[in-house]
Motif scaffolding. Sequence first.
Motif, PDB file in Angstrom:
ATOM      1  N   VAL A  82     -49.325  -6.101  -3.202  1.00 15.94           N
ATOM      2  CA  VAL A  82     -48.395  -4.992  -3.395  1.00 15.94           C
ATOM      3  C   VAL A  82     -48.757  -4.279  -4.696  1.00 15.94           C
ATOM      4  N   ALA A  83     -48.924  -2.968  -4.623  1.00 17.96           N
ATOM      5  CA  ALA A  83     -49.167  -2.151  -5.813  1.00 17.96           C
ATOM      6  C   ALA A  83     -48.009  -1.168  -5.925  1.00 17.96           C
ATOM      7  N   LEU A  84     -47.052  -1.489  -6.766  1.00 18.16           N
ATOM      8  CA  LEU A  84     -45.796  -0.741  -6.801  1.00 18.16           C
ATOM      9  C   LEU A  84     -45.231  -0.771  -8.216  1.00 18.16           C
ATOM     10  N   ILE A  85     -44.847   0.381  -8.736  1.00 17.93           N
ATOM     11  CA  ILE A  85     -44.279   0.400 -10.090  1.00 17.93           C
ATOM     12  C   ILE A  85     -43.135  -0.594 -10.196  1.00 17.93           C
ATOM     13  N   SER A  86     -42.210  -0.550  -9.215  1.00 19.70           N
ATOM     14  CA  SER A  86     -41.056  -1.477  -9.160  1.00 19.70           C
ATOM     15  C   SER A  86     -40.475  -1.717 -10.551  1.00 19.70           C
ATOM     16  N   PRO A  87     -39.824  -0.696 -11.123  1.00 21.87           N
ATOM     17  CA  PRO A  87     -39.499  -0.742 -12.548  1.00 21.87           C
ATOM     18  C   PRO A  87     -38.377  -1.680 -12.938  1.00 21.87           C
ATOM     19  N   TYR A  88     -37.538  -2.099 -11.970  1.00 24.30           N
ATOM     20  CA  TYR A  88     -36.340  -2.850 -12.349  1.00 24.30           C
ATOM     21  C   TYR A  88     -36.495  -4.336 -12.038  1.00 24.30           C
ATOM     22  N   ARG A  89     -36.268  -5.124 -13.058  1.00 20.33           N
ATOM     23  CA  ARG A  89     -36.506  -6.564 -12.996  1.00 20.33           C
ATOM     24  C   ARG A  89     -35.666  -7.247 -11.917  1.00 20.33           C
ATOM     25  N   GLU A  90     -34.397  -6.852 -11.813  1.00 23.29           N
ATOM     26  CA  GLU A  90     -33.510  -7.510 -10.852  1.00 23.29           C
ATOM     27  C   GLU A  90     -34.016  -7.360  -9.426  1.00 23.29           C
ATOM     28  N   ALA A  91     -34.499  -6.183  -9.083  1.00 19.54           N
ATOM     29  CA  ALA A  91     -35.016  -5.958  -7.729  1.00 19.54           C
ATOM     30  C   ALA A  91     -36.270  -6.788  -7.472  1.00 19.54           C
ATOM     31  N   ARG A  92     -37.164  -6.836  -8.462  1.00 19.26           N
ATOM     32  CA  ARG A  92     -38.381  -7.655  -8.288  1.00 19.26           C
ATOM     33  C   ARG A  92     -38.018  -9.127  -8.140  1.00 19.26           C
ATOM     34  N   ASP A  93     -37.080  -9.600  -8.961  1.00 18.20           N
ATOM     35  CA  ASP A  93     -36.697 -11.012  -8.891  1.00 18.20           C
ATOM     36  C   ASP A  93     -36.051 -11.338  -7.545  1.00 18.20           C
ATOM     37  N   ALA A  94     -35.295 -10.399  -7.000  1.00 17.25           N
ATOM     38  CA  ALA A  94     -34.674 -10.626  -5.695  1.00 17.25           C
ATOM     39  C   ALA A  94     -35.736 -10.759  -4.608  1.00 17.25           C
ATOM     40  N   VAL A  95     -36.786  -9.937  -4.690  1.00 17.75           N
ATOM     41  CA  VAL A  95     -37.879 -10.053  -3.719  1.00 17.75           C
ATOM     42  C   VAL A  95     -38.579 -11.395  -3.881  1.00 17.75           C
ATOM     43  N   ARG A  96     -38.858 -11.777  -5.107  1.00 21.30           N
ATOM     44  CA  ARG A  96     -39.493 -13.077  -5.356  1.00 21.30           C
ATOM     45  C   ARG A  96     -38.694 -14.206  -4.697  1.00 21.30           C
ATOM     46  N   ALA A  97     -37.364 -14.163  -4.857  1.00 25.69           N
ATOM     47  CA  ALA A  97     -36.516 -15.234  -4.339  1.00 25.69           C
ATOM     48  C   ALA A  97     -36.538 -15.292  -2.817  1.00 25.69           C
ATOM     49  N   SER A  98     -36.879 -14.165  -2.158  1.00 25.60           N
ATOM     50  CA  SER A  98     -36.854 -14.135  -0.695  1.00 25.60           C
ATOM     51  C   SER A  98     -38.187 -14.517  -0.065  1.00 25.60           C
ATOM     52  N   ALA A 126     -44.065  15.305 -16.669  1.00 24.60           N
ATOM     53  CA  ALA A 126     -42.831  14.637 -17.113  1.00 24.60           C
ATOM     54  C   ALA A 126     -42.504  15.005 -18.553  1.00 24.60           C
ATOM     55  N   LEU A 127     -43.530  15.042 -19.405  1.00 26.16           N
ATOM     56  CA  LEU A 127     -43.319  15.394 -20.812  1.00 26.16           C
ATOM     57  C   LEU A 127     -42.899  16.853 -20.961  1.00 26.16           C
ATOM     58  N   ALA A 128     -43.319  17.687 -20.022  1.00 29.84           N
ATOM     59  CA  ALA A 128     -42.945  19.099 -20.054  1.00 29.84           C
ATOM     60  C   ALA A 128     -41.572  19.341 -19.436  1.00 29.84           C
ATOM     61  N   GLY A 129     -40.947  18.262 -18.940  1.00 30.60           N
ATOM     62  CA  GLY A 129     -39.630  18.407 -18.331  1.00 30.60           C
ATOM     63  C   GLY A 129     -39.655  18.857 -16.895  1.00 30.60           C
ATOM     64  N   GLU A 130     -40.839  18.883 -16.278  1.00 26.10           N
ATOM     65  CA  GLU A 130     -40.946  19.341 -14.892  1.00 26.10           C
ATOM     66  C   GLU A 130     -40.592  18.235 -13.897  1.00 26.10           C
ATOM     67  N   ILE A 131     -40.667  16.975 -14.343  1.00 28.89           N
ATOM     68  CA  ILE A 131     -40.309  15.833 -13.490  1.00 28.89           C
ATOM     69  C   ILE A 131     -39.221  15.059 -14.216  1.00 28.89           C
ATOM     70  N   SER A 132     -38.113  14.854 -13.553  1.00 24.47           N
ATOM     71  CA  SER A 132     -37.039  14.045 -14.143  1.00 24.47           C
ATOM     72  C   SER A 132     -37.102  12.629 -13.585  1.00 24.47           C
ATOM     73  N   GLY A 133     -36.531  11.697 -14.329  1.00 22.29           N
ATOM     74  CA  GLY A 133     -36.497  10.299 -13.863  1.00 22.29           C
ATOM     75  C   GLY A 133     -37.868   9.690 -13.732  1.00 22.29           C
ATOM     76  N   PHE A 134     -38.792  10.043 -14.634  1.00 18.54           N
ATOM     77  CA  PHE A 134     -40.161   9.519 -14.555  1.00 18.54           C
ATOM     78  C   PHE A 134     -40.251   8.231 -15.375  1.00 18.54           C
ATOM     79  N   THR A 135     -40.652   7.140 -14.708  1.00 16.88           N
ATOM     80  CA  THR A 135     -40.678   5.832 -15.353  1.00 16.88           C
ATOM     81  C   THR A 135     -41.610   5.832 -16.554  1.00 16.88           C
ATOM     82  N   GLY A 136     -41.086   5.368 -17.663  1.00 13.73           N
ATOM     83  CA  GLY A 136     -41.866   5.294 -18.893  1.00 13.73           C
ATOM     84  C   GLY A 136     -41.638   6.472 -19.809  1.00 13.73           C
ATOM     85  N   ILE A 137     -41.110   7.576 -19.262  1.00 10.52           N
ATOM     86  CA  ILE A 137     -40.822   8.764 -20.071  1.00 10.52           C
ATOM     87  C   ILE A 137     -39.318   9.003 -20.138  1.00 10.52           C
ATOM     88  N   SER A 138     -38.715   9.298 -18.998  1.00 10.46           N
ATOM     89  CA  SER A 138     -37.274   9.560 -18.974  1.00 10.46           C
ATOM     90  C   SER A 138     -36.494   8.499 -18.219  1.00 10.46           C
TER      91      SER A 138
END
Length: 424
Positions: A82-98, A126-138
């Motif tokens: 799997v090659a996925l940013i998957s930014p949130y720890r809780e979601a990754r841990d839930a997949v691991r547990a399953s 993202a730095l120019a504000g053209e993309i919102s909710g960009f992982t690692g920036i906003s």
Amino acid sequence: MSAPGTVIWLTGLSGAGKSTIARLLAAELDRAGTPTEVLDGDEVRAALSTELGFAKRDRDTQVRRVGYLAKLLARHGVTVIVALISPYREARDAVRASLGPFLEVHIRAPLDELINRDPKGLYRRALAGEISGFTGISDPYEPPLHPELVIDTDLCDPDTATARILALLQRSADTGSDHILAGDLAAAAGKRLLDLRAEQGFDAPDDLREAGDKQAHAFLADRIAEHRPGDQLRSEESPGDGTGSRLWIVDPLDGTREFGEPDRSDWAVHVALWRDGKLAAGAVALPARDLLLTTRDAVARPRSPGRFRIAVSRTRPPALAEALAAELDGDLVPMGSAGVKIVSVLLGDTDLYVHGGGQHEWDSAAPVAVATAAGLHASRLDGSALVYGRPDAWLPDLLVCRPDDADRVLAAVRAVSALEEEKA
């Protein structure tokens, strides 16, 4: 049915190198004849998740979908990358547990380096504000707390990164055989103990207990030396100094008192491996119940409704357990060996095992390994990690419960301890 395949979950910021490494790794595994599939985040989103945005809820949904696909493939023996940013720890841990065999690999590079690379121009936008909710920036990225491997792609090239993951897979396969060996040894030692009971009878219970301890220890020591030459052994019958990068911690007969009584089934055989600072494999056999639980396949049953149940010694319930029963409005459930008590939480027969008077490592290593592999909480009474393989085999205290109960139980322990300090 084939053994489940391993899921290799590459997580990290955009541009860190996840997709490149995933493709190289898949090519190497294909050349070795290993059935392999790559689940790339961008490709899965385009095929199955076009309605999803990039808010946390949508990202977590994407992780769950990819995890489900990985589970289906792995169930049929496919190694899934799997090659996925998957930014949130809780979601990754839930997949691991399953999932079954699961390796989390953090692919990372400094943010400045990623901005300089920017192969898709996303960081610039993202730095120019053209993309919102960009992982690692906003939007945040929550790095894994305990990944199996961390690869810094600013310090190594993709081929080196791939070689490191292949080496991790090989170590994981070796550990997989340790799970099987632990289970086989615990089951075989248990069978010998049942045979000894049948042959010797219960007319001389002390002699039976002594013979059980000695014969089970000799069997386990011989087999570990045969199958894992060079590994160290710590046993109730041979404590040793706890040294070695691979240390087998065994209790050949946990619950010796109960073993010598004809109507008791609450005794066990413990086999655990402490490797590289972790309980890497383990098994608990309850031979008189025809039950074997291992770190490879144990599953924790959900908590039953009703009053809180605390597993305690049938002959000398500790004062701590009695105080916790009052604090938690619970009941004490007496039973034999420490292993049986921990397993009772796993099986849903009780909700908590707590011991404050000290035990030896072999009393809990294997059942704790199995319990934590199944997703239970195990710690010291202060919530800190349990550490085995010390020069002194004495472990001061521990508790085992379901993770949903851990905060409540630890708070109750603190309250009871504070009350005792006031009385003193």
